[in-house]
Design an enzyme around this catalytic site. Sequence first.
Site, PDB file in Angstrom:
ATOM      1  N   ASN A   9      -2.924 -14.755 -60.636  1.00  9.54           N
ATOM      2  CA  ASN A   9      -2.563 -13.459 -60.062  1.00  9.54           C
ATOM      3  C   ASN A   9      -3.782 -12.945 -59.295  1.00  9.54           C
ATOM      4  OD1 ASN A   9      -1.755 -10.868 -59.436  1.00  9.54           O
ATOM      5  ND2 ASN A   9      -1.860 -10.097 -61.534  1.00  9.54           N
ATOM      6  N   TRP A  10      -3.730 -13.065 -57.971  1.00 10.11           N
ATOM      7  CA  TRP A  10      -4.876 -12.660 -57.155  1.00 10.11           C
ATOM      8  C   TRP A  10      -5.078 -11.152 -57.117  1.00 10.11           C
ATOM      9  CZ3 TRP A  10      -4.566 -15.972 -52.009  1.00 10.11           C
ATOM     10  CH2 TRP A  10      -4.711 -17.326 -52.341  1.00 10.11           C
ATOM     11  N   LYS A  11      -4.059 -10.399 -57.519  1.00  7.64           N
ATOM     12  CA  LYS A  11      -4.101  -8.933 -57.416  1.00  7.64           C
ATOM     13  C   LYS A  11      -4.414  -8.543 -55.957  1.00  7.64           C
ATOM     14  CE  LYS A  11      -4.971  -8.522 -62.285  1.00  7.64           C
ATOM     15  NZ  LYS A  11      -5.554  -7.720 -63.385  1.00  7.64           N
ATOM     16  N   HIS A  92       4.180  -5.987 -64.470  1.00  2.00           N
ATOM     17  CA  HIS A  92       2.753  -6.071 -64.807  1.00  2.00           C
ATOM     18  C   HIS A  92       2.256  -4.693 -65.228  1.00  2.00           C
ATOM     19  CE1 HIS A  92      -1.572  -6.600 -64.371  1.00  2.00           C
ATOM     20  NE2 HIS A  92      -1.368  -7.900 -64.434  1.00  2.00           N
ATOM     21  N   GLU A  94      -0.242  -3.018 -64.563  1.00  2.00           N
ATOM     22  CA  GLU A  94      -0.758  -2.173 -63.489  1.00  2.00           C
ATOM     23  C   GLU A  94       0.373  -1.522 -62.709  1.00  2.00           C
ATOM     24  OE1 GLU A  94      -4.703  -4.977 -63.269  1.00  2.00           O
ATOM     25  OE2 GLU A  94      -3.195  -5.141 -61.687  1.00  2.00           O
ATOM     26  N   GLU A 164       0.498  -9.774 -71.901  1.00  2.00           N
ATOM     27  CA  GLU A 164      -0.806  -9.341 -71.417  1.00  2.00           C
ATOM     28  C   GLU A 164      -1.214  -8.058 -72.134  1.00  2.00           C
ATOM     29  OE1 GLU A 164      -1.858 -10.847 -67.135  1.00  2.00           O
ATOM     30  OE2 GLU A 164      -0.584  -9.087 -67.036  1.00  2.00           O
ATOM     31  N   GLY A 170      -8.989  -7.629 -67.418  1.00  2.00           N
ATOM     32  CA  GLY A 170     -10.134  -7.263 -66.600  1.00  2.00           C
ATOM     33  C   GLY A 170     -11.253  -6.570 -67.343  1.00  2.00           C
ATOM     34  N   SER A 209      -8.102 -11.842 -69.519  1.00  2.00           N
ATOM     35  CA  SER A 209      -9.464 -12.396 -69.498  1.00  2.00           C
ATOM     36  C   SER A 209      -9.513 -13.850 -69.978  1.00  2.00           C
ATOM     37  CB  SER A 209     -10.411 -11.524 -70.342  1.00  2.00           C
ATOM     38  OG  SER A 209     -10.499 -10.220 -69.790  1.00  2.00           O
ATOM     39  N   GLY A 230      -6.123 -13.800 -64.038  1.00  2.00           N
ATOM     40  CA  GLY A 230      -6.586 -12.836 -63.049  1.00  2.00           C
ATOM     41  C   GLY A 230      -7.824 -13.322 -62.322  1.00  2.00           C
ATOM     42  N   GLY A 231      -8.986 -12.780 -62.680  1.00  2.00           N
ATOM     43  CA  GLY A 231     -10.219 -13.059 -61.950  1.00  2.00           C
ATOM     44  C   GLY A 231     -10.555 -14.523 -61.816  1.00  2.00           C
TER      45      GLY A 231
END
Length: 245
Positions: A9-11, A92, A94, A164, A170, A209, A230-231
């Site tokens: 997930n590049w966000k 998600h 967010e 999640e 994050g 994470s 994510g990251g």
Amino acid sequence: MRQKLVIGNWKMHGSLVANAALLEGIKAVSSRAKLAVCVPFPYLAQCQTLLSGAQVAWGAQDVSAEARGAFTGEVAASMLGEFGCAYALVGHSERRTYHGESDATVAAKALRALEFGIVPVVCVGETLAEREAGQTEAVVGRQLQAVLDALSIEQLGRIVLAYEPVWAIGTGKTATSAQAQAVHAFLRGQVAAKDAGVAQRMAILYGGSVKPDNATELFSMSDIDGGLIGGASLKADDFLAIGNA
């Protein structure tokens, strides 16, 4: 045995130049897990061009619950289909937090994605306050139940779940493998109450994470079928290391 699935997930990250290098790096190396990337809408065409024929699927980070019409800023599932999207994230944390998406909205988005042959990755998760209050199962159970109530058994068999924990997204914090496994087992049991066969086949991913150094232990749990990353999905080496965990 369920095949492992790892979705990046590049966000809201990326650029045409950076994406090209990342995608070339990802598709150049084989992975034990099935890989996919969910990217910002403007980069779907780039993914379609660079990943066509590769062993990496692509998808979107959201989809409208509406089929078409006067919904400025929304993107329809039919549009995503034209760009070859295999997946769409729905619910998600967010989106739930910053855009006020309700459980009913998430269920409607899952239905719309399925209508156009796109696999909805239904995200559920609790906040730190909810976990500390012992409400984890009540929260994720409520979020999942809205989807179970909206989908037929056949439709349910075509979705992916992602757990999640909001407190681990994050933040650098990660649920222990035992904590994650317990929630995954609970979710699979909830699906099994509707259909045991679907529950056994369903991929349930962990997100929060996930990194190369903790992926192997997490993915070794019996009910964790991969990750929503994510990251670490923004670095080809890290993403591939997770895919091979």
